[in-house]
Design an enzyme around this catalytic site. Structure first.
Site, PDB file in Angstrom:
ATOM      1  N   SER A   1       0.709  -1.210  -0.116  1.00 23.73           N
ATOM      2  CA  SER A   1       0.335  -0.280   0.090  1.00 23.73           C
ATOM      3  C   SER A   1       0.702   1.253   0.363  1.00 23.73           C
ATOM      4  O   SER A   1       1.738   0.548   0.563  1.00 23.73           O
ATOM      5  CB  SER A   1      -1.093   0.091   0.994  1.00 23.73           C
ATOM      6  OG  SER A   1       0.097   0.707   2.574  1.00 23.73           O
ATOM      7  N   LYS A   2       0.001   2.396  -0.438  1.00 27.08           N
ATOM      8  CA  LYS A   2       0.692   3.859  -0.055  1.00 27.08           C
ATOM      9  C   LYS A   2       1.347   3.634   1.122  1.00 27.08           C
ATOM     10  O   LYS A   2       2.639   4.588   1.489  1.00 27.08           O
ATOM     11  CB  LYS A   2      -0.183   4.883  -0.813  1.00 27.08           C
ATOM     12  CG  LYS A   2       0.810   6.298  -0.477  1.00 27.08           C
ATOM     13  CD  LYS A   2      -0.048   6.771  -0.947  1.00 27.08           C
ATOM     14  CE  LYS A   2      -0.635   8.408   0.212  1.00 27.08           C
ATOM     15  NZ  LYS A   2       0.016   8.575   0.990  1.00 27.08           N
ATOM     16  N   ARG A   3       0.614   3.564   1.999  1.00 23.94           N
ATOM     17  CA  ARG A   3       1.219   3.359   3.397  1.00 23.94           C
ATOM     18  C   ARG A   3       3.109   2.583   3.367  1.00 23.94           C
ATOM     19  O   ARG A   3       3.360   3.237   4.586  1.00 23.94           O
ATOM     20  CB  ARG A   3       0.240   3.440   4.656  1.00 23.94           C
ATOM     21  CG  ARG A   3      -0.375   4.473   5.246  1.00 23.94           C
ATOM     22  CD  ARG A   3      -1.653   3.767   5.936  1.00 23.94           C
ATOM     23  NE  ARG A   3      -2.444   2.934   5.058  1.00 23.94           N
ATOM     24  CZ  ARG A   3      -3.041   2.385   4.933  1.00 23.94           C
ATOM     25  NH1 ARG A   3      -3.320   1.907   6.744  1.00 23.94           N
ATOM     26  NH2 ARG A   3      -3.795   2.179   4.219  1.00 23.94           N
TER      27      ARG A   3
END
Ligand code: GLU
Length: 510
Positions: free
Chosen positions: A266-268
């Protein structure tokens, strides 16, 4: 020009930055289309108005262009199947929703958000923590299956907010034939009555994807594994709408996983681990938050797509470096793996380094020039043509050209004097003083002359040239890297060479 009927689509929703998994989906679609002389369509799936983000569509188009995989048809490249934005096709969906209702495959549902919430509360249990609107529950709700025809007509007449839901058949096995995964069976009892048409008259993804794949003559529908659970709904819709014979072939690409393999990347994860997840920089228009992209982190698009292609695919030969044309030549959907592919940023950088090494100076020059300019170094092309080949082997990212080249233009600000100090002595100091004097008298500032003057002077001083080269490098570069020291001295010129040596001698004398 296309020579076959094969038509594939990349169908992103314009909701934000383009995740590398999305780019890989686009890439695999593109490769398949080109390999089969087919058409690669970009369709913007913007029916969820609540999630629409201004600028996201242009950003997707720009990312694909940067990667060199621009669509043959799309909102910015009209073909015979437009419009290519679903919001502009809004009027085409209702008739299909109504056709499904007429045939008994769908129904109107008038339940208010409060009623839906109440339903979830009422039916929540330990074995069913999140009850769904499905075959077990639909007959207890407020819809055209439970209300009289008159009441339904009345509600519709009054403009009462409503959605259209698919009526999932009970206890039926639906078989998906997937080009990568083979046959997958789904039990319809586990799938809820998905909304097909929303209260705002917009279709949901489920209806729009089927109607548009049909309308656009899509022959192969390829997408990420995360869409697999929706497949039974789509297969049923193809059937219910009477289009079964023209249904595309399906393939669901494996997920791109976190570096430790635990779940979808994910972007996180990127924020947390310090690597990009989006293709290009993305600035969220609401929060102004900037998320770094591969492009701006210094990746070449050649390397980025090469790395992406290898996340879940290989050609079976063990080779890893492929340009776009070679990928087109060697690509096959059947060689895509079923299992998720772990993202490895070190490996991504390795691909980039390989591509930087292989790239001609003319390819690198504008990129290097731009990045230097941004860092206040204005170098002309002729100089860069000489310098780039000298340092490119040492650059993993285009941005690495900044430290690798800036000392050619500016005296180093930080000098790693400690690396010299422990072995420094008066003899070495005298050597450098004498050498500066020799340099001053030198008429021709050629690399060979600089080097022979250095060797002669070291012989005279009785010190091995090897022992003097590290100090000289530190004086000129500031640190232990860079090409041959004599090359550097030659490039920066006599004045700078002398000045840097003198400055370092002062530091060493302190
Ligand atoms: N709109 C979907 C997405 O955002 C596309 C899924 C599909 O290709 O069917 O990824």
């Amino acid at each position: 020009m296309t020579a076959s009927n094969i038509r594939v689509r990349f169908a992103p929703s314009p909701t934000g930055g383009l995740h590398l998994g999305g780019v890989r989906t686009a890439l695999f679609n593109y490769l398949f289309a080109k390999k089969n002389k087919g058409t690669f369509v970009l369709r913007i799936e913007d029916t969820d108005q609540g999630r629409f983000v201004p600028g996201a569509e242009q950003y997707i188009v720009d990312c694909l262009a940067w990667c060199g995989i621009s669509p043959d048809e799309g909102p910015h490249k009209e073909g015979n199947y437009g419009p290519y934005r679903q919001s502009e096709r809004k009027s085409s969906y209702r008739e299909y929703a109504e056709m499904l209702i007429e045939k008994g495959f769908a129904y109107y549902a008038f339940d208010t958000p409060e009623e839906l919430e109440k339903m979830r509360e009422t039916f929540r249990s330990e074995t069913n923590p999140s009850p769904q609107y499905d075959g077990k529950i639909r007959m207890k709700m407020n819809n055209s299956l439970t209300l009289s025809k008159e009441r339904v007509d009345e509600l519709l007449e009054l403009g009462t907010p409503h959605v259209v839901r698919i009526k999932m058949p009970g206890a039926t096995e639906i078989i998906l034939r997937d080009m990568i995964r083979g046959e997958i069976a789904f039990n319809t009892d586990l799938v809820d009555d998905k909304v097909l048409l929303k209260a705002d008259g917009m279709p949901t993804y489920h209806l729009a994807v089927v109607v548009d794949d049909h309308a656009m003559d899509i022959t192969h529908a390829f997408r990420g594994e995360e869409w697999l659970p929706s497949a039974p709904v789509h297969l049923l819709l193809w059937d219910y709408l009477g289009w079964k014979n023209s249904m595309p072939e399906w393939a669901h690409f494996p997920l791109i996983l976190k570096p430790d393999g635990q779940g979808k990347l994910s972007k996180r994860d990127g924020d947390r681990l310090g690597f990009p997840v989006f293709a290009m920089d993305w600035k969220d228009p609401k929060s102004d938050e900037l998320t770094r992209g591969f492009k701006e982190m210094g990746f070449l698009p050649e390397a980025f797509i090469n790395m992406l292609a290898m996340l879940g695919w290989n050609d079976g030969t063990g080779e890893e470096i492929f340009g776009l044309d070679q990928l087109v030549e060697r690509f096959s959907i059947e060689r895509i793996h079923k299992g998720g592919a772990k993202f490895d940023f070190e490996k991504a950088k390795w691909f980039n380094q390989e591509w930087i090494k292989r790239s001609e100076t003319t390819r690198l020059l504008p990129l290097v020039k731009e990045i230097l300019n941004k860092n206040g170094i204005h170098a002309n092309d002729e100089v860069l043509e000489r310098l780039i080949p000298m340092v490119k082997e040492r650059c993993q990212l285009i941005n690495d050209f900044i430290p690798q080249l800036s000392y050619f233009f500016k005296d180093p600000v930080e000098i790693d004097i400690e690396a010299v100090q422990s072995k420094w002595d008066q003899k070495k100091h005298s050597f450098f003083m004498d050498w500066i004097a020799t340099l001053d008298a030198m008429e021709s500032w050629e690399m060979a002359n600089i080097e022979s003057a250095f060797k002669e002077a070291s012989a005279l001083a009785g010190i091995k040239p090897g022992e003097l080269q590290l100090p000289l490098r530190i004086m000129l570069v500031g640190a232990k890297f860079g090409p041959t020291v004599f090359d550097i001295a030659h490039q920066i010129g006599k004045q700078a060479t002398t000045r840097r040596i003198e400055n370092s001698l002062k530091l060493l004398a302190q």
